[in-house]
Design a protein around this motif. Structure first.
Motif, short mmCIF file in Angstrom:
data_model
loop_
_atom_site.label_atom_id
_atom_site.label_comp_id
_atom_site.label_asym_id
_atom_site.label_seq_id
_atom_site.Cartn_x
_atom_site.Cartn_y
_atom_site.Cartn_z
N LEU A 1 0.83 -1.21 0.00
CA LEU A 1 0.00 0.00 0.00
C LEU A 1 0.86 1.26 0.00
N PHE A 2 1.95 1.24 0.77
CA PHE A 2 2.86 2.40 0.79
C PHE A 2 3.61 2.53 -0.52
N LYS A 3 4.14 1.43 -1.02
CA LYS A 3 4.92 1.48 -2.26
C LYS A 3 4.09 1.93 -3.44
N GLU A 4 2.85 1.56 -3.47
CA GLU A 4 1.96 1.92 -4.58
C GLU A 4 1.24 3.25 -4.34
N ASN A 5 1.60 3.94 -3.27
CA ASN A 5 0.99 5.22 -2.91
C ASN A 5 -0.53 5.14 -2.78
N LEU A 6 -0.98 4.04 -2.19
CA LEU A 6 -2.41 3.88 -1.93
C LEU A 6 -2.75 4.30 -0.49
N ILE A 7 -1.71 4.44 0.32
CA ILE A 7 -1.89 4.91 1.69
C ILE A 7 -0.66 5.76 2.03
N LEU B 1 -2.47 7.23 8.60
CA LEU B 1 -2.35 6.34 9.75
C LEU B 1 -2.32 7.08 11.09
N LYS B 2 -2.16 8.38 11.08
CA LYS B 2 -2.02 9.13 12.33
C LYS B 2 -3.23 8.98 13.25
N ASP B 3 -4.41 8.83 12.69
CA ASP B 3 -5.62 8.69 13.52
C ASP B 3 -5.69 7.33 14.20
N TYR B 4 -4.94 6.36 13.70
CA TYR B 4 -5.04 5.00 14.23
C TYR B 4 -3.94 4.65 15.22
N PHE B 5 -2.88 5.43 15.23
CA PHE B 5 -1.76 5.12 16.11
C PHE B 5 -1.42 6.32 16.97
N ASP B 6 -1.03 6.04 18.21
CA ASP B 6 -0.60 7.10 19.11
C ASP B 6 0.93 7.18 19.10
N LEU B 7 1.52 6.72 18.02
CA LEU B 7 2.97 6.70 17.88
C LEU B 7 3.41 7.73 16.87
N LYS B 8 4.65 8.14 16.99
CA LYS B 8 5.20 9.00 15.96
C LYS B 8 5.84 8.08 14.93
N ILE B 9 5.23 8.03 13.79
CA ILE B 9 5.73 7.17 12.72
C ILE B 9 6.45 8.06 11.73
N GLU B 10 7.68 7.73 11.48
CA GLU B 10 8.44 8.47 10.48
C GLU B 10 8.79 7.53 9.36
#
Length: 155
Positions: A99-105, A110-119
């Motif tokens: 999904l990330f590689k194909e730019n579908l997400i 994802l920020k609404d689903y995780f309370d983590l800082k994802i970089e």
């Protein structure tokens, strides 16, 4: 409730039925896009979808009222689980990678689903080497500060 697979024709009709939620055969015929299928064809699919548990019927006089029994959200979850099992060894990570590689997400999604800082680490792209361009743009100078020039033999 066990959800069964649908054929593509059944899925197409179910999309209409999910919009209608509760309906009669005449409603399907009115709402169906052109080219409209024959009424007998729709009746056959309605019977099949009742047998599969996607629809229920209630007799009102001489006609049947149909009601959706499997919400579209449940069907989406079923399809995603099947896809994950059949093609991704039940790995959500593999699905996310695609999904990330194909730019579908995107990370923002994802920020609404995780309370983590994802970089997200950007994909490293090898920059081209510009050896010849460097030599032309920045010629090497000898010790005396003069440009090195190739001596050509005079004939």
């Amino acid at each position: 409730m066990k959800i069964n697979h649908l054929t593509s024709a059944e899925e197409n009709l179910m999309k209409l039925f999910w919009d209608l939620n509760s309906f009669y055969l005449k409603d399907v015929m009115e709402k169906h896009a052109e080219p409209k299928p024959h009424q007998n064809t729709v009746s056959t699919y309605l019977k099949i979808l009742v047998e599969k548990g996607y629809l229920s019927t209630e007799k009102e006089g001489r006609i049947f009222k149909y009601t959706v029994q499997v919400p579209i959200e449940d069907y989406k979850k079923f399809l995603l689980r099947e896809l994950s099992h059949q093609f991704f060894n039940d790995s959500g990570k593999e699905i996310l990678e695609i999904l990330f590689k194909e730019n579908l997400i995107f990370q923002e999604d994802l920020k609404d689903y995780f309370d983590l800082k994802i970089e997200m680490k950007p994909v490293k792209i090898k920059s081209p080497t510009l050896e010849y361009a460097e030599e032309i743009l920045n010629p090497k100078k000898d010790k005396k500060g003069k440009d090195k020039k190739k001596k050509k033999k005079k004939d």
